[in-house]
Write a protein that holds these residues in place. Sequence first.
Motif, mmCIF file in Angstrom:
data_model
loop_
_atom_site.group_PDB
_atom_site.id
_atom_site.type_symbol
_atom_site.label_atom_id
_atom_site.label_comp_id
_atom_site.label_asym_id
_atom_site.label_seq_id
_atom_site.Cartn_x
_atom_site.Cartn_y
_atom_site.Cartn_z
ATOM 1 N N VAL A 352 -2.291 9.159 5.625
ATOM 2 C CA VAL A 352 -2.714 9.835 6.851
ATOM 3 C C VAL A 352 -2.969 8.794 7.928
ATOM 4 O O VAL A 352 -3.640 7.782 7.685
ATOM 5 N N ALA A 353 -2.461 9.036 9.122
ATOM 6 C CA ALA A 353 -2.707 8.113 10.234
ATOM 7 C C ALA A 353 -4.189 8.129 10.572
ATOM 8 O O ALA A 353 -4.804 9.193 10.664
ATOM 9 N N ASN A 354 -4.782 6.949 10.769
ATOM 10 C CA ASN A 354 -6.205 6.870 11.054
ATOM 11 C C ASN A 354 -6.494 7.449 12.438
ATOM 12 O O ASN A 354 -5.949 6.974 13.442
ATOM 13 N N PRO A 355 -7.339 8.501 12.511
ATOM 14 C CA PRO A 355 -7.629 9.101 13.828
ATOM 15 C C PRO A 355 -8.273 8.074 14.752
ATOM 16 O O PRO A 355 -9.128 7.294 14.348
ATOM 17 N N THR A 356 -7.826 8.078 15.980
ATOM 18 C CA THR A 356 -8.376 7.152 16.970
ATOM 19 C C THR A 356 -9.163 7.917 18.010
ATOM 20 O O THR A 356 -9.121 9.145 18.080
ATOM 21 N N GLY A 357 -9.890 7.191 18.848
ATOM 22 C CA GLY A 357 -10.658 7.830 19.905
ATOM 23 C C GLY A 357 -11.956 8.392 19.369
ATOM 24 O O GLY A 357 -12.525 7.911 18.389
ATOM 25 N N THR A 358 -12.445 9.431 20.009
ATOM 26 C CA THR A 358 -13.723 10.035 19.640
ATOM 27 C C THR A 358 -13.630 10.668 18.255
ATOM 28 O O THR A 358 -12.709 11.433 17.991
ATOM 29 N N PRO A 359 -14.569 10.345 17.343
ATOM 30 C CA PRO A 359 -14.527 10.952 16.010
ATOM 31 C C PRO A 359 -14.613 12.474 16.105
ATOM 32 O O PRO A 359 -15.203 13.034 17.025
#
Length: 529
Positions: A352-359
Amino acid sequence: MLPENIPTVTVTARYLTPDGRPLSGSVTLRAPSVLTFPDSDVILGGPVVAALDATGAISVTVPATDAPGMDPDGWAYVVTEQLAGVTSNRSYAILLPAEHPDVDLADIAPTDPGKPNYVAVRGDSAYEVAVEQGFVGTVQQWLVSLVGATGATGATGAPGAKGATGATGATGATGTKGDPGTPGTNGTNGTDGAPGVVQSINGQSQAAVVLAATDVGAIPSTAAGAAGGVAQLDGTGKVPAAQLPASSGGGAVTSVNTKTGDVVLAAADVGASATGHTHTAAEVGAAASTHTHTAAQVGAIATTAKAAANGVASLDASTRIPAAQLPTTTPRNTWTPQALGFAAWSVDPAHVANPTGTPKAAVIQRLYMSGINITESTQVNRVVTFARGWAGSTAVPAARFYVGIYNESGSRVATSGLVSSVPEAGQLTGTAPGALTNHIGAVPIALTATATLAPGRYWAAFLMSAGAATDFYYMHVQNESPSAPANFYMGTTFQRAWCLNSQTSLPATVNQAVGEVGLDPAIMALAMV
């Protein structure tokens, strides 16, 4: 119950077999599909089905066919008889005017093509018209009233003129008297006709019709148990022994090994050795000492080989090989949920691509559903959520949670119940400082009982029922609404990533067809701790 201002007619009937036994079945009275009574604010629809009771009778009350203000009007009921054992049931139309509040179908049901198949609506008689116009009195008094008073005697008319006297005729000769004729032969009496409205019964037309069994295609009652007749059944539904053929033994044993009466067989009667008969070792050509054979010597497998290495597989109570005795079915040298301490997971997080920006924060009262595939019988007692920044219930005491498991049909098979204390994430011994400090990792929540999952597809469920909007942050599969890549399937629908909003607890059942798929799905796993 119908409104009182709607006139009704009670229809009765009773159906019996020719020998007086009640028939079973039903009678249907069918009116137009919808009847409207504007004055009563009532709409009636559907047929009326009257089932025959234990006596073969029916009684049903329906609106009169001439009820005032009814829409439509000018129609008739269609009566359909459905009687068990009757090969040809009737269907006919009847009018049920309000002036006949009680009607028995035996009085009006048609029995031949020449008889009308309805109750005619009788018009008012002349007497009834006179009463409606104000006449008071009985029928006889009304009839008398029809005779007018005797009129006055008219004046006597003038005498007419006297006619001329006619000529006297000649006297004729007296004739001779003839001989009397021979009396005629009396005619024979005709056959009495059938009484009432019945013209014939099974082809017989006479005053007193008596039908035999053959007239109605039946077997005479005297044929039961008689020679050339039919066999009877006893109270258990079996043919009595007395009616069985001789070749069957009549249902009773006549002899055993040529013995009759109260037979007791001895060993010799069945070719066996007498009780207590023994042989010495010498008699059977063996050593006098006790001889023991191994499983291999008698061509058998030792019990110790069952479920043992290089032995034989055992079967469980369902006659299947336990999963522990099966060879490894997953690809070799690859990551599995078991390799990281889980029993199963919704997706390999490493892919899974690591989510970026605001959690991403869990939305209050949103039930997150993540699909999990179970390929062998598996026991689990934890639902695990991958959290990003959860510091535990000590830091967030107002938060409340539920977790659970649902099967593919949407039925809940496991639940945690309401949970108020959830451990913080990323605190296992050996966790790197970054994950340890930022509370990133597995958050296991215990189920109320261990669940054994049979092979099939399931959903792990996670719900934050109370707390603040930023209390719980979770790792997720990024999703472009509404195109969730996880919801890629053919054949039977199974959405691996979806949710339900406005849930305060785990429902007993869920329906993926009404769920929301345009949200970032949570990464979840199952575990047995």
